[in-house]
Design a protein around this motif. Structure first.
Motif, PDB file in Angstrom:
ATOM      1  N   ALA A 131      23.679  11.182 -49.641  1.00 34.39           N
ATOM      2  CA  ALA A 131      22.431  10.712 -50.250  1.00 34.39           C
ATOM      3  C   ALA A 131      22.536  10.797 -51.763  1.00 34.39           C
ATOM      4  N   ASP A 132      21.767   9.950 -52.430  1.00 35.53           N
ATOM      5  CA  ASP A 132      21.761   9.928 -53.887  1.00 35.53           C
ATOM      6  C   ASP A 132      20.718  10.856 -54.490  1.00 35.53           C
ATOM      7  N   SER A 133      19.844  11.415 -53.647  1.00 35.18           N
ATOM      8  CA  SER A 133      18.826  12.325 -54.173  1.00 35.18           C
ATOM      9  C   SER A 133      18.458  13.342 -53.102  1.00 35.18           C
ATOM     10  N   THR A 134      17.868  14.447 -53.538  1.00 33.36           N
ATOM     11  CA  THR A 134      17.406  15.443 -52.570  1.00 33.36           C
ATOM     12  C   THR A 134      16.274  14.868 -51.718  1.00 33.36           C
ATOM     13  N   ALA A 135      15.462  14.009 -52.310  1.00 33.05           N
ATOM     14  CA  ALA A 135      14.366  13.401 -51.554  1.00 33.05           C
ATOM     15  C   ALA A 135      14.914  12.530 -50.413  1.00 33.05           C
ATOM     16  N   GLU A 136      15.943  11.733 -50.705  1.00 34.94           N
ATOM     17  CA  GLU A 136      16.547  10.894 -49.662  1.00 34.94           C
ATOM     18  C   GLU A 136      17.164  11.760 -48.566  1.00 34.94           C
ATOM     19  N   LEU A 137      17.845  12.809 -48.958  1.00 36.54           N
ATOM     20  CA  LEU A 137      18.456  13.712 -47.986  1.00 36.54           C
ATOM     21  C   LEU A 137      17.382  14.393 -47.144  1.00 36.54           C
ATOM     22  N   ASP A 138      16.335  14.869 -47.779  1.00 33.27           N
ATOM     23  CA  ASP A 138      15.228  15.536 -47.083  1.00 33.27           C
ATOM     24  C   ASP A 138      14.553  14.589 -46.094  1.00 33.27           C
ATOM     25  N   ASP A 139      14.280  13.355 -46.534  1.00 34.93           N
ATOM     26  CA  ASP A 139      13.657  12.366 -45.643  1.00 34.93           C
ATOM     27  C   ASP A 139      14.548  12.074 -44.437  1.00 34.93           C
ATOM     28  N   THR A 140      15.849  11.972 -44.673  1.00 36.65           N
ATOM     29  CA  THR A 140      16.789  11.688 -43.583  1.00 36.65           C
ATOM     30  C   THR A 140      16.804  12.838 -42.585  1.00 36.65           C
ATOM     31  N   LEU A 141      16.868  14.067 -43.085  1.00 32.47           N
ATOM     32  CA  LEU A 141      16.867  15.231 -42.189  1.00 32.47           C
ATOM     33  C   LEU A 141      15.559  15.319 -41.405  1.00 32.47           C
ATOM     34  N   ASP A 142      14.433  14.988 -42.050  1.00 29.54           N
ATOM     35  CA  ASP A 142      13.150  14.963 -41.352  1.00 29.54           C
ATOM     36  C   ASP A 142      13.158  13.907 -40.247  1.00 29.54           C
ATOM     37  N   SER A 143      13.684  12.735 -40.549  1.00 31.35           N
ATOM     38  CA  SER A 143      13.748  11.659 -39.552  1.00 31.35           C
ATOM     39  C   SER A 143      14.611  12.054 -38.361  1.00 31.35           C
ATOM     40  N   ILE A 144      15.704  12.744 -38.631  1.00 26.50           N
ATOM     41  CA  ILE A 144      16.569  13.200 -37.542  1.00 26.50           C
ATOM     42  C   ILE A 144      15.820  14.212 -36.675  1.00 26.50           C
ATOM     43  N   GLY A 145      15.182  15.177 -37.309  1.00 27.77           N
ATOM     44  CA  GLY A 145      14.455  16.210 -36.565  1.00 27.77           C
ATOM     45  C   GLY A 145      13.303  15.679 -35.743  1.00 27.77           C
ATOM     46  N   GLU A 146      12.683  14.593 -36.219  1.00 31.52           N
ATOM     47  CA  GLU A 146      11.535  14.002 -35.530  1.00 31.52           C
ATOM     48  C   GLU A 146      11.930  12.982 -34.468  1.00 31.52           C
ATOM     49  N   ALA A 147      13.188  12.614 -34.410  1.00 37.28           N
ATOM     50  CA  ALA A 147      13.630  11.570 -33.475  1.00 37.28           C
ATOM     51  C   ALA A 147      13.421  12.001 -32.034  1.00 37.28           C
ATOM     52  N   LYS A 148      12.960  11.057 -31.230  1.00 43.65           N
ATOM     53  CA  LYS A 148      12.746  11.311 -29.805  1.00 43.65           C
ATOM     54  C   LYS A 148      14.083  11.644 -29.155  1.00 43.65           C
ATOM     55  N   GLY A 149      14.126  12.770 -28.443  1.00 50.06           N
ATOM     56  CA  GLY A 149      15.348  13.192 -27.780  1.00 50.06           C
ATOM     57  C   GLY A 149      16.094  14.287 -28.513  1.00 50.06           C
ATOM     58  N   VAL A 150      15.705  14.574 -29.768  1.00 48.50           N
ATOM     59  CA  VAL A 150      16.344  15.642 -30.524  1.00 48.50           C
ATOM     60  C   VAL A 150      15.616  16.952 -30.220  1.00 48.50           C
ATOM     61  N   ASN A 151      16.344  17.929 -29.688  1.00 42.08           N
ATOM     62  CA  ASN A 151      15.769  19.247 -29.406  1.00 42.08           C
ATOM     63  C   ASN A 151      15.719  20.106 -30.661  1.00 42.08           C
ATOM     64  N   SER A 152      16.833  20.125 -31.399  1.00 40.59           N
ATOM     65  CA  SER A 152      16.896  20.923 -32.614  1.00 40.59           C
ATOM     66  C   SER A 152      18.007  20.396 -33.503  1.00 40.59           C
TER      67      SER A 152
END
Length: 145
Positions: free
Chosen positions: A108-129
């Motif tokens: 990622a080019d910024s901490t905000a982009e990285l943070d948003d991506t990690l949030d999207s991964i954590g919120e994805a249907k089927g992701v336990n942790s």
């Protein structure tokens, strides 16, 4: 197809510099240029060489890199992979053994982009942790892409 010692040497030279001229490769391998070209053609046609690519230097890479370790629900792999494919910061996804199911490489080019991506991964249907590891500095890289 079985690779011999010369094939491995040729692949090693290409991994150091994929733009090396065939004539230079031939000189380094002590072979005829036509022999090296024939070997390259055979390696490409067999799939041993899948692509020639660029390995970016430090100046051209995104500033932030991370690894996300993901545990998913049984049979959720395809839907989680589909979600990961939509996230621009996701570079590679590997299945793995152990307590996690997927290893995801992020850039990622910024901490905000990285943070948003990690949030999207954590919120994805089927992701336990998920667990994320932020890369700080590279001490050794033998990456061959």
């Amino acid at each position: 197809m079985q690779l011999d010692e010369t094939d491995h040497k040729l692949l090693g030279l290409l991994s150091e510099n994929a733009r090396e001229p065939v004539a230079t490769l031939a000189r380094k391998l002590n072979l005829a240029r036509t022999t090296v070209q024939a070997r390259l053609d055979r390696l490409e046609n067999s799939g041993a060489i899948a692509a020639y690519t660029v390995q970016l230097g430090e100046i051209a890479r995104p500033r932030l890199r991370a690894t996300a370790l993901i545990s998913i629900e049984v049979r959720a792999g395809p839907s989680v992979l589909q979600k990961l494919k939509t996230l621009p910061a996701v570079e590679t996804v590997h299945t793995c053994s152990g307590r996690f199911d997927l290893i995801v490489q992020l850039a990622a080019d910024s901490t905000a982009e990285l943070d948003d991506t990690l949030d999207s991964i954590g919120e994805a249907k089927g992701v336990n942790s998920s667990e994320s590891l932020i890369h700080l500095s590279t001490r050794l890289s033998r990456t061959r892409t």
